[in-house]
Design a protein around this motif. Structure first.
Motif, mmCIF file in Angstrom:
data_model
loop_
_atom_site.group_PDB
_atom_site.id
_atom_site.type_symbol
_atom_site.label_atom_id
_atom_site.label_comp_id
_atom_site.label_asym_id
_atom_site.label_seq_id
_atom_site.Cartn_x
_atom_site.Cartn_y
_atom_site.Cartn_z
ATOM 1 N N ASP A 1 16.568 38.778 55.052
ATOM 2 C CA ASP A 1 17.756 38.183 55.644
ATOM 3 C C ASP A 1 17.550 36.669 55.635
ATOM 4 N N GLY A 2 18.622 35.907 55.484
ATOM 5 C CA GLY A 2 18.447 34.459 55.505
ATOM 6 C C GLY A 2 19.753 33.688 55.544
ATOM 7 N N THR A 3 19.653 32.476 56.083
ATOM 8 C CA THR A 3 20.767 31.534 56.104
ATOM 9 C C THR A 3 20.294 30.243 55.452
ATOM 10 N N VAL A 4 21.096 29.719 54.523
ATOM 11 C CA VAL A 4 20.695 28.531 53.774
ATOM 12 C C VAL A 4 21.824 27.494 53.819
ATOM 13 N N LEU A 5 21.537 26.316 54.387
ATOM 14 C CA LEU A 5 22.479 25.205 54.361
ATOM 15 C C LEU A 5 22.361 24.491 53.022
ATOM 16 N N LEU A 6 23.488 24.002 52.510
ATOM 17 C CA LEU A 6 23.526 23.409 51.180
ATOM 18 C C LEU A 6 24.056 21.984 51.215
ATOM 19 N N ARG A 7 23.470 21.119 50.386
ATOM 20 C CA ARG A 7 24.034 19.801 50.105
ATOM 21 C C ARG A 7 24.200 19.710 48.593
ATOM 22 N N ALA A 8 25.429 19.457 48.161
ATOM 23 C CA ALA A 8 25.733 19.474 46.729
ATOM 24 C C ALA A 8 26.267 18.129 46.270
ATOM 25 N N SER A 9 26.435 18.007 44.964
ATOM 26 C CA SER A 9 26.961 16.776 44.374
ATOM 27 C C SER A 9 28.340 16.467 44.945
ATOM 28 N N GLY A 10 28.698 15.184 44.953
ATOM 29 C CA GLY A 10 29.991 14.782 45.476
ATOM 30 C C GLY A 10 30.069 14.828 46.983
ATOM 31 N N ASN A 11 28.914 14.798 47.650
ATOM 32 C CA ASN A 11 28.830 14.876 49.118
ATOM 33 C C ASN A 11 29.441 16.166 49.664
ATOM 34 N N VAL A 12 29.409 17.216 48.858
ATOM 35 C CA VAL A 12 29.915 18.524 49.287
ATOM 36 C C VAL A 12 28.809 19.266 50.041
ATOM 37 N N LYS A 13 29.160 19.871 51.150
ATOM 38 C CA LYS A 13 28.195 20.656 51.916
ATOM 39 C C LYS A 13 28.655 22.114 51.971
ATOM 40 N N GLY A 14 27.698 22.998 52.239
ATOM 41 C CA GLY A 14 28.060 24.408 52.236
ATOM 42 C C GLY A 14 27.021 25.299 52.867
ATOM 43 N N LEU A 15 27.182 26.589 52.634
ATOM 44 C CA LEU A 15 26.386 27.582 53.337
ATOM 45 C C LEU A 15 26.263 28.852 52.507
#
Length: 380
Positions: free
Chosen positions: A237-251
């Motif tokens: 099980d896991g939760t992963v925060l994301l930082r992507a190109s174009g200052n896009v964030k996600g999960l």
């Protein structure tokens, strides 16, 4: 001899679901002909399985090395052109490397390898071999996932602001809580599965899917993984925060202990004009959510869809596309590449997808072990 692409398969014998999936997918567009392989570890089971599916046994080999040796003795216009690797994870790298070194095209199950270093080495090997290599991130083959990608590319949702994927299953519940049982499945064995179970198995699907549909490059992640028991070495099980190109964030939220869930994979991309949402358990529906407008539901087979989506649609509107169709679309794209036909780069996941998937897995585990800190995805 048929002019179909000559296909060999490694693994997938017996009652293997993934074996059925690949065989049906390869037959779907009449592009491939299965000519042989190594389906089971035991030769007698291997031959028996070939007879069961109606395959001549003259090119059913006792092991992988024998397959390579004997196929290379055949004239180029007779030997296998592409080999699909459906084995447990730890065999992907050595098999794929030897196949590439000997000039075979390869279709490989994910995760592509068990380490990022292996993935980089495979990439270097592919560059030398100049053959075709595909990784079966299966869900990218769905027509409405492809439509989602094209809508994002065309600017329908505007500038991307957030990406989000949830992949929930509950299949490991009956196993994980029993110490003896959890020691019997290869998916919880690091020697066979690699360093991750949940992230390596389904989290990597979510990672690849978000990059595929959004066009964003995920640059760094922060992971919090759950192992549930101290003696369990593999995340479930896991939760992963994301930082992507174009200052896009996600999960990305992934779980194999989501009790009662079957295969709930939900992908969402939000722009400053609209949002898009797709659910794997209802793959015919792509939801377009525009600010101040009624919800739109897009479905496959209609003329309003993109060429990429329509090319992957085999049935009239109202007839459900399934996972077999999705995998079939990937095989179709690989066939175009092998035959040197024109193809869209969205038609099958490539070695780069496999390499980035391996980096994601390793960095997720690293982020968790280092105290849930931001960790950069390796560039390739």
């Amino acid at each position: 001899m048929s002019n179909k692409i000559r296909l060999g398969i490694l693994g997938g014998g017996g009652d293997s679901l993934i074996g059925v999936l690949h065989r049906v997918a390869s037959a779907m567009f009449d592009k491939y002909q299965l000519v042989g392989g190594v389906f089971n570890p035991k030769f007698e089971d291997n031959v028996g399985f070939a007879e069961q599916i109606g395959l001549p046994t003259d090119r059913v080999y006792k092991d992988f090395d024998t397959l390579i040796e004997e196929e290379l003795k055949l004239p180029a216009d007779k030997r296998m052109q592409v080999v699909s690797i459906l084995t447990p994870n730890f065999l992907h790298y050595p098999m794929a490397k030897k196949l590439l070194e000997n000039g075979f095209n390869v279709i490989c199950e994910k995760p592509m390898t068990t380490t990022f270093e292996e993935a980089k080495d495979l990439h270097a090997t592919l560059q030398k071999s100049k053959t075709v290599f595909a990784v079966t991130y299966t869900y990218t083959g769905y027509p409405m996932v492809r439509q989602m990608r094209e809508l994002v590319k065309s600017g329908v949702i505007g500038k991307i602001q957030k990406i989000d994927a949830q992949y929930y299953q509950g299949w490991i519940n009956p196993i994980i809580h029993d110490k003896e049982k959890r020691q019997t499945t290869w998916r919880l064995n690091p020697e066979k599965s690699g360093i991750s179970c949940c992230i390596g198995d389904i989290g990597t699907h979510a990672f690849d899917m978000l990059e595929y549909v959004s066009g964003c490059t995920i640059e760094s992640i922060l992971a919090d993984l759950n192992y549930l028991y101290d003696d369990n070495k593999m995340d479930i099980d896991g939760t992963v925060l994301l930082r992507a190109s174009g200052n896009v964030k996600g999960l990305i939220c992934a779980s194999q202990i989501a009790t009662g869930e079957e295969n709930s994979f939900v992908v969402k991309v939000y722009g400053d004009k609209a949002g898009l949402k797709w659910e794997q358990e209802n793959p015919n529906y792509l939801y377009l959510m525009e600010e101040g407008k009624p919800l739109q539901v897009l479905k496959p087979g209609h003329s309003y869809n993109s060429e990429l989506s329509l090319d992957g649609t085999k049935l009239p509107p109202g007839h459900p596309e399934g996972i077999f169709d999705s995998m079939g679309n990937i095989y179709k794209g690989v066939a175009k590449a092998i035959n040197k036909e024109k193809y869209d780069h969205g038609e099958f996941p490539t070695m780069i997808d496999g390499v980035r998937g391996m980096s994601f897995i390793e960095k997720a585990v690293e982020s968790h072990k280092n105290g849930n800190v931001w960790t950069s995805i390796d560039k390739i």
